[in-house]
Design a protein around this motif. Sequence first.
Motif, PDB file in Angstrom:
ATOM      1  N   LEU A 129       0.806  -1.210   0.000  1.00 18.41           N
ATOM      2  CA  LEU A 129       0.000   0.000   0.000  1.00 18.41           C
ATOM      3  C   LEU A 129       0.848   1.273   0.000  1.00 18.41           C
ATOM      4  N   ASP A 130       2.125   1.124  -0.352  1.00 19.04           N
ATOM      5  CA  ASP A 130       3.025   2.275  -0.450  1.00 19.04           C
ATOM      6  C   ASP A 130       3.133   3.016   0.873  1.00 19.04           C
ATOM      7  N   GLY A 145      -5.771  10.971   3.205  1.00 17.86           N
ATOM      8  CA  GLY A 145      -5.584   9.884   2.244  1.00 17.86           C
ATOM      9  C   GLY A 145      -4.622   8.822   2.752  1.00 17.86           C
ATOM     10  N   GLU A 146      -3.552   9.266   3.419  1.00 18.76           N
ATOM     11  CA  GLU A 146      -2.588   8.315   3.979  1.00 18.76           C
ATOM     12  C   GLU A 146      -3.234   7.476   5.080  1.00 18.76           C
ATOM     13  N   ARG A 149      -5.381   4.700   3.678  1.00 22.87           N
ATOM     14  CA  ARG A 149      -4.608   3.526   3.255  1.00 22.87           C
ATOM     15  C   ARG A 149      -4.167   2.692   4.458  1.00 22.87           C
ATOM     16  N   THR A 169     -12.515   4.861  -0.437  1.00 22.16           N
ATOM     17  CA  THR A 169     -11.675   5.830  -1.156  1.00 22.16           C
ATOM     18  C   THR A 169     -12.142   7.263  -0.956  1.00 22.16           C
ATOM     19  N   LEU A 172      -9.354   9.866  -0.658  1.00 14.48           N
ATOM     20  CA  LEU A 172      -8.202   9.695  -1.544  1.00 14.48           C
ATOM     21  C   LEU A 172      -8.343  10.517  -2.819  1.00 14.48           C
ATOM     22  N   ASP A 173      -7.199  10.974  -3.352  1.00 12.77           N
ATOM     23  CA  ASP A 173      -7.217  11.580  -4.674  1.00 12.77           C
ATOM     24  C   ASP A 173      -7.421  10.475  -5.701  1.00 12.77           C
ATOM     25  N   HIS A 176      -4.699   7.652  -5.997  1.00  9.88           N
ATOM     26  CA  HIS A 176      -4.680   6.679  -4.913  1.00  9.88           C
ATOM     27  C   HIS A 176      -5.980   5.883  -4.844  1.00  9.88           C
ATOM     28  N   GLN A 177      -7.102   6.472  -5.300  1.00  6.82           N
ATOM     29  CA  GLN A 177      -8.331   5.690  -5.410  1.00  6.82           C
ATOM     30  C   GLN A 177      -8.100   4.477  -6.303  1.00  6.82           C
ATOM     31  N   GLU A 179      -5.240   3.123  -7.209  1.00  8.82           N
ATOM     32  CA  GLU A 179      -4.225   2.219  -6.654  1.00  8.82           C
ATOM     33  C   GLU A 179      -4.827   1.296  -5.607  1.00  8.82           C
ATOM     34  N   VAL A 180      -5.629   1.871  -4.704  1.00  9.86           N
ATOM     35  CA  VAL A 180      -6.221   1.066  -3.628  1.00  9.86           C
ATOM     36  C   VAL A 180      -7.199   0.047  -4.193  1.00  9.86           C
TER      37      VAL A 180
END
Length: 261
Positions: A129-130, A145-146, A149, A169, A172-173, A176-177, A179-180
């Motif tokens: 999840l970075d 957002g962080e 995650r 989400t 989240l931007d 990242h939406q 990505e998740v």
Amino acid sequence: MSAAPAVQVRDLRVALGGTPILAGVDLTVAAGEWVTVIGPNGAGKSTLLRAVGGLLPAPGAVTLFGTPIAALRRRERARVVATVAQSPVVPAGMSVLDYVLLGRTPYIPALGRESATDLAVVHEVLERLDLGGFSRRELATLSGGERQRVFLARALAQGATLLLLDEPTSALDIGHQQEVLDLVDRLRGEHGLTVLATMHDLSIAGEYADRMVLLAAGRVVAAGTPREVLTERLLAEHYRASVRVVDGDHGPLVVPVRRTP
């Protein structure tokens, strides 16, 4: 003989403070399926997820993988279902690593400590999840957002077969939406996860869900594939929205249209 559904909800009725929230909801989610529940504010989406997760009493109405939820002890239930709530309670001063490690609680003996396996699972999820560089940071120092995650990381670390995602989400931007949700979808394929989610963004919901359920006033008013549920007629009727629905590569795209005076 076919396998039992991951989630079976029959005539679920929930009232909070004397106010009816869910008024006889039926829902079936097959093992390995992604079902997203949509609906206007106040429709009962989050309440439905809380009942499926065992956080609200639902006598006889909810069955998980063939077992009535009331028959599952809390520890057993935590190995089966993991929930990402909209606004989880975050203990003051807790680090990202320690918070995600809470997801391993069902596997740690009473009065015991986490094992090397538990720590390895947590570190792997953080990397996926970075979040690898955030493990020692306090949650309170992270952006919205962080933190979102991190909440998902805790649920994934739990190792449950059923993921309940309540607006996963929302903070989240768009990057990242994606990505998740791509990660959740990939894990679903790799580990046979079942996903039951609620989402406000209808276009993104339609891109990832196998099926969708539209709730309004505590009842299911439509269910089917995203193309069957995300129609201009249904959205106008139940959201009171003026939209255009455009067919995309993976599902319908819902575009708001400004009303003319």
